[in-house]
Design an enzyme around this catalytic site. Structure first.
Site, PDB file in Angstrom:
ATOM      1  N   ILE A  52       0.861  -0.992   0.065  1.00  0.00           N
ATOM      2  CA  ILE A  52       0.029  -0.162  -0.010  1.00  0.00           C
ATOM      3  C   ILE A  52       0.827   1.162   0.157  1.00  0.00           C
ATOM      4  CG2 ILE A  52      -2.133  -0.877   0.887  1.00  0.00           C
ATOM      5  CD1 ILE A  52      -1.229   0.152   3.327  1.00  0.00           C
ATOM      6  N   GLY A  53       2.152   1.158   0.118  1.00  0.00           N
ATOM      7  CA  GLY A  53       3.049   2.261   0.097  1.00  0.00           C
ATOM      8  C   GLY A  53       4.545   2.046   0.275  1.00  0.00           C
ATOM      9  N   GLY A  55       7.734   2.987   2.732  1.00  0.00           N
ATOM     10  CA  GLY A  55       8.102   3.808   3.905  1.00  0.00           C
ATOM     11  C   GLY A  55       9.585   3.828   3.705  1.00  0.00           C
ATOM     12  N   GLU A  56      10.251   4.487   4.807  1.00  0.00           N
ATOM     13  CA  GLU A  56      11.731   4.766   4.527  1.00  0.00           C
ATOM     14  C   GLU A  56      12.704   3.486   4.408  1.00  0.00           C
ATOM     15  OE1 GLU A  56      12.674   7.219   7.943  1.00  0.00           O
ATOM     16  OE2 GLU A  56      14.807   7.091   7.530  1.00  0.00           O
ATOM     17  N   PHE A  57      12.162   2.678   5.114  1.00  0.00           N
ATOM     18  CA  PHE A  57      13.010   1.495   5.350  1.00  0.00           C
ATOM     19  C   PHE A  57      12.577   0.022   4.334  1.00  0.00           C
ATOM     20  CE2 PHE A  57      13.266   3.664   9.343  1.00  0.00           C
ATOM     21  CZ  PHE A  57      14.561   3.685   9.361  1.00  0.00           C
ATOM     22  N   GLY A  58      11.357   0.335   3.854  1.00  0.00           N
ATOM     23  CA  GLY A  58      10.688  -0.849   3.039  1.00  0.00           C
ATOM     24  C   GLY A  58       9.606  -0.773   2.511  1.00  0.00           C
ATOM     25  N   LYS A  80       4.853  -2.914   8.135  1.00  0.00           N
ATOM     26  CA  LYS A  80       5.928  -2.125   7.534  1.00  0.00           C
ATOM     27  C   LYS A  80       7.063  -3.497   7.451  1.00  0.00           C
ATOM     28  CE  LYS A  80       5.210   2.647   9.166  1.00  0.00           C
ATOM     29  NZ  LYS A  80       5.718   3.486   9.633  1.00  0.00           N
ATOM     30  N   ASP A 173       7.257  15.910  14.315  1.00  0.00           N
ATOM     31  CA  ASP A 173       6.697  15.773  13.131  1.00  0.00           C
ATOM     32  C   ASP A 173       5.165  15.643  12.820  1.00  0.00           C
ATOM     33  OD1 ASP A 173       6.825  15.455  10.376  1.00  0.00           O
ATOM     34  OD2 ASP A 173       7.978  13.938  10.330  1.00  0.00           O
ATOM     35  N   ARG A 177       0.196  14.491   7.145  1.00  0.00           N
ATOM     36  CA  ARG A 177       0.616  13.280   6.286  1.00  0.00           C
ATOM     37  C   ARG A 177       0.956  12.064   7.422  1.00  0.00           C
ATOM     38  NH1 ARG A 177       4.101  17.068   6.263  1.00  0.00           N
ATOM     39  NH2 ARG A 177       6.098  16.737   7.621  1.00  0.00           N
ATOM     40  N   ASN A 178       1.200  12.712   8.504  1.00  0.00           N
ATOM     41  CA  ASN A 178       1.511  11.685   9.659  1.00  0.00           C
ATOM     42  C   ASN A 178       0.355  11.191  10.907  1.00  0.00           C
ATOM     43  OD1 ASN A 178       4.098  11.273   9.044  1.00  0.00           O
ATOM     44  ND2 ASN A 178       4.641  12.957   9.850  1.00  0.00           N
ATOM     45  N   ASP A 191       3.759   7.807  12.929  1.00  0.00           N
ATOM     46  CA  ASP A 191       4.899   8.097  12.615  1.00  0.00           C
ATOM     47  C   ASP A 191       5.850   8.643  13.656  1.00  0.00           C
ATOM     48  OD1 ASP A 191       7.210   8.700  10.730  1.00  0.00           O
ATOM     49  OD2 ASP A 191       5.709   8.583   9.300  1.00  0.00           O
TER      50      ASP A 191
HETATM   51  P1  AMP Z   1       5.092   5.379   6.710  1.00  0.00           P
HETATM   52  O1  AMP Z   1       6.372   4.953   6.167  1.00  0.00           O
HETATM   53  O2  AMP Z   1       4.628   5.307   7.957  1.00  0.00           O
HETATM   54  O3  AMP Z   1       5.037   6.978   6.115  1.00  0.00           O
HETATM   55  O4  AMP Z   1       3.972   5.025   5.678  1.00  0.00           O
HETATM   56  C1  AMP Z   1       3.717   5.209   4.191  1.00  0.00           C
HETATM   57  C2  AMP Z   1       2.536   5.068   3.896  1.00  0.00           C
HETATM   58  O5  AMP Z   1       1.694   3.922   4.038  1.00  0.00           O
HETATM   59  C3  AMP Z   1       1.499   6.109   4.496  1.00  0.00           C
HETATM   60  O6  AMP Z   1       1.374   7.324   3.777  1.00  0.00           O
HETATM   61  C4  AMP Z   1       0.014   5.449   4.322  1.00  0.00           C
HETATM   62  O7  AMP Z   1      -0.558   5.875   3.359  1.00  0.00           O
HETATM   63  C5  AMP Z   1       0.381   4.001   4.481  1.00  0.00           C
HETATM   64  N1  AMP Z   1       0.082   3.468   6.058  1.00  0.00           N
HETATM   65  C6  AMP Z   1       1.358   3.697   6.916  1.00  0.00           C
HETATM   66  N2  AMP Z   1       0.753   2.975   8.108  1.00  0.00           N
HETATM   67  C7  AMP Z   1      -0.417   2.868   7.812  1.00  0.00           C
HETATM   68  C8  AMP Z   1      -1.414   1.872   8.495  1.00  0.00           C
HETATM   69  N3  AMP Z   1      -1.305   1.562   9.800  1.00  0.00           N
HETATM   70  N4  AMP Z   1      -2.822   1.719   7.965  1.00  0.00           N
HETATM   71  C9  AMP Z   1      -2.868   2.221   6.700  1.00  0.00           C
HETATM   72  N5  AMP Z   1      -1.863   2.714   5.797  1.00  0.00           N
HETATM   73  C10 AMP Z   1      -0.813   2.778   6.479  1.00  0.00           C
END
Ligand code: AMP
Length: 401
Positions: A52-53, A55-58, A80, A173, A177-178, A191
Site C-alpha cells: 500500500i505504500g 516507507g523509509e525502510f521498505g 511495515k 513531526d 501526512r502523519n 510516525d
Molecule cells: P510511513 O512509512 O509510515 O510514512 O507509511 C507510508 C504510507 O503507508 C503512509 O503514507 C500510509 O498511506 C500507509 N500506511 C502506513 N501505516 C498505515 C496503517 N497503519 N494503515 C494504513 N495505511 C498505512
C-alpha cells in the site's frame, strides 16, 4: 474491519496513570528496548495481501494477522517491512519506531500489534487504517464534510497529542501526512521516527535540507532546536489549517527560507475558505510566538468540545461575510455526529454514567452502537429505564461513513 467490543478488561497502565515515555535510545542494547516494549509475533500468523505504500525502510503492506486465543480469527493489519539486506543500523533505526509505539495505548494513537524480528523480513505490525493518511484523504474528499465532522477529527488528533504530551513524548513531526484515518473517520497519530533523526542531524534543515519539516515547525524549534509539547502545539495549528483547507499545502509553494522569514516578521497563514472564526482563532493561538502563550493540548480538546456543544459558535466565518452559515446548521439536522463519549452522554442527558463508560473504555461510536442491555448491567448501569434510553440512542449513532 470488525473491531471486537472491548468491555470489562480495560488495559490498566502497569505504572499508574502518569507513566512517562522511555526513550529507547537510552538503552545500550536497542534489542532490549524492543523486547521490553513490543510483542514478538510468529511470522506464520501473518498473511501479506497487498503493498500500500513505501516507507523509509521498505514496503508498507496491508495484511491479516491471526489473533489469540486460538489463532483462528484474523484482523486487518498494516505491515511495515525492512528491506532485505539492510544494515544492522537500519534494522535498529527501523525497530526504534516500534519501541516507541509499543509504549502507547490510546484510541487516537496508532496501536502496535507487535514485531517480527526472529525471521526475515523484519516487520512492524500495526492496526490497519482504511482511509490512509489524513492529507491525501482530505484532498480526495475536498468539501465533503460537515464542520462538526472535521471538528470530530481534530478533536481526536488533539486528544491523541494530549495523551502523548502527558507521557512527556514530543512528536516533532505532527502533520496531516502523519495522521492516519480509519473507516469510521477516527484519526490517529502515527510516525514516531523523527525524534532520532533530528538529534543526530543538528544542522538538518540548513545543510541537508528537509530533515526539519519547516512548514510545520515552531520558530524556536527551527532556530535553536527547542522541541517541546508547545512546539507540537504549533504544528497542531498547522494541521488544523490543513484540515480546514482540505489538504492544502501550508504556505503553498513558498520556499522554506521564505516561510521562516515571514513567520519571524509576524506573518501567519490566513483563514481557509469558510473556516469558522473560532477555529481560526484557535490556529492563531497555537501560533503565538511565545511558546508559553500557546494553549496546551488538553485545553485544545476542551475548546473543541465547547464548540461542538454550541454549533451556532461555528457560524461566523472571517472570509465570507455574506455567508450566514445556514448550510452548516442544515447539514447537522438529523445527524448524530459522534465527537466524544462524554459529549454524547451529555447530549442524551446521561452524563451521570460518564465514569461507567470511561471505566469500560468505551470511546468510539462503533463500540457504543453495539452495546447490549447485558453490557450495561455489567458496567453497573442497572436502571431499566436508563438502559433503554441509552440503547435507543446508541442504535441511532451515525458512524459517519
Ligand atoms: P510511513 O512509512 O509510515 O510514512 O507509511 C507510508 C504510507 O503507508 C503512509 O503514507 C500510509 O498511506 C500507509 N500506511 C502506513 N501505516 C498505515 C496503517 N497503519 N494503515 C494504513 N495505511 C498505512
Amino acid at each position: 474491519m470488525e473491531t471486537p467490543l472491548v468491555l470489562g478488561f480495560v488495559t490498566t497502565p502497569l505504572f499508574g496513570n502518569s507513566r512517562s515515555y522511555v526513550d529507547p535510545h537510552t538503552y545500550e542494547d536497542p534489542n532490549q528496548a524492543i523486547r521490553e516494549f513490543a510483542r514478538e509475533i510468529d511470522a506464520n500468523y501473518i498473511t501479506i495481501e497487498a503493498i500500500i505504500g513505501g516507507g523509509e525502510f521498505g514496503d508498507v503492506c496491508r495484511g491479516r494477522l491471526k489473533i489469540p486465543p486460538n489463532f483462528v480469527q484474523d484482523i486487518d493489519v498494516a505491515i511495515k517491512t525492512l528491506k532485505p539486506g539492510s544494515s544492522e543500523k537500519a534494522r535498529c533505526d527501523f525497530l526504534t519506531e516500534a519501541s516507541i509505539m509499543g509504549q502507547f495505548d490510546h484510541p487516537n494513537v496508532i496501536y502496535l500489534q507487535g514485531v517480527v524480528t526472529r525471521s526475515n523480513p523484519v516487520m512492524i505490525i500495526t492496526e490497519y487504517m482504511e482511509n490512509g493518511s489524513l492529507d491525501t484523504f482530505l484532498r480526495v474528499n475536498d468539501g465533503k464534510f460537515q464542520t462538526l465532522q472535521l471538528i470530530a477529527m481534530l478533536r481526536g488528533i488533539a486528544s491523541g497529542m494530549s495523551y502523548l504530551s502527558d507521557m512527556n513524548y514530543v512528536h516533532r513531526d505532527l502533520a496531516a501526512r502523519n495522521v492516519l484515518v480509519n473507516s469510521q473517520l477516527i484519526c490517529k497519530i502515527a510516525d514516531f521516527g523523527l525524534s532520532r533523526e533530528i538529534e543526530n542531524a543538528s544542522d538538518a534543515y540548513t545543510t541537508r535540507g528537509g530533515k526539519i519539516p519547516v512548514r510545520w515547525t515552531a520558530p524556536e524549534a527551527i532556530a535553536f532546536r527547542k522541541f517541546t509539547s508547545a512546539s507540537d502545539v504549533w504544528s497542531y495549528g498547522v494541521v488544523l489549517w490543513e484540515v480546514m483547507s482540505y489538504g492544502e499545502r501550508p504556505y503553498w509553494n513558498w520556499s522554506n527560507q521564505d516561510v521562516i522569514k515571514s513567520i519571524e516578521k509576524g506573518y501567519r497563514l490566513p483563514a481557509p475558505m469558510d473556516c469558522p472564526e473560532a477555529l481560526y482563532q484557535l490556529m492563531l493561538d497555537c501560533w503565538q510566538k511565545q511558546r508559553t502563550h500557546r494553549p496546551t493540548f488538553s485545553s485544545i480538546v476542551s475548546t473543541l468540545d465547547n464548540l461542538a456543544r454550541q454549533p451556532q459558535a461555528l457560524l461566523t466565518t472571517r472570509n465570507s461575510p455574506e455567508n450566514d452559515g445556514s448550510h452548516i446548521l442544515e447539514g447537522q439536522r438529523g445527524h448524530n455526529i459522534f465527537i466524544s463519549t462524554d459529549l454524547w452522554l451529555e447530549n442524551i442527558k446521561m452524563s451521570r454514567y460518564s465514569q461507567h463508560f470511561k471505566e469500560a473504555n468505551l470511546v468510539t461510536a462503533q463500540q457504543i452502537s453495539r452495546l447490549t442491555a447485558q453490557h450495561l448491567s455489567d458496567m453497573g448501569i442497572t436502571l431499566v429505564g436508563h438502559q433503554k434510553k441509552i440503547l435507543h440512542q446508541a442504535r441511532q449513532l451515525d458512524t459517519i461513513i
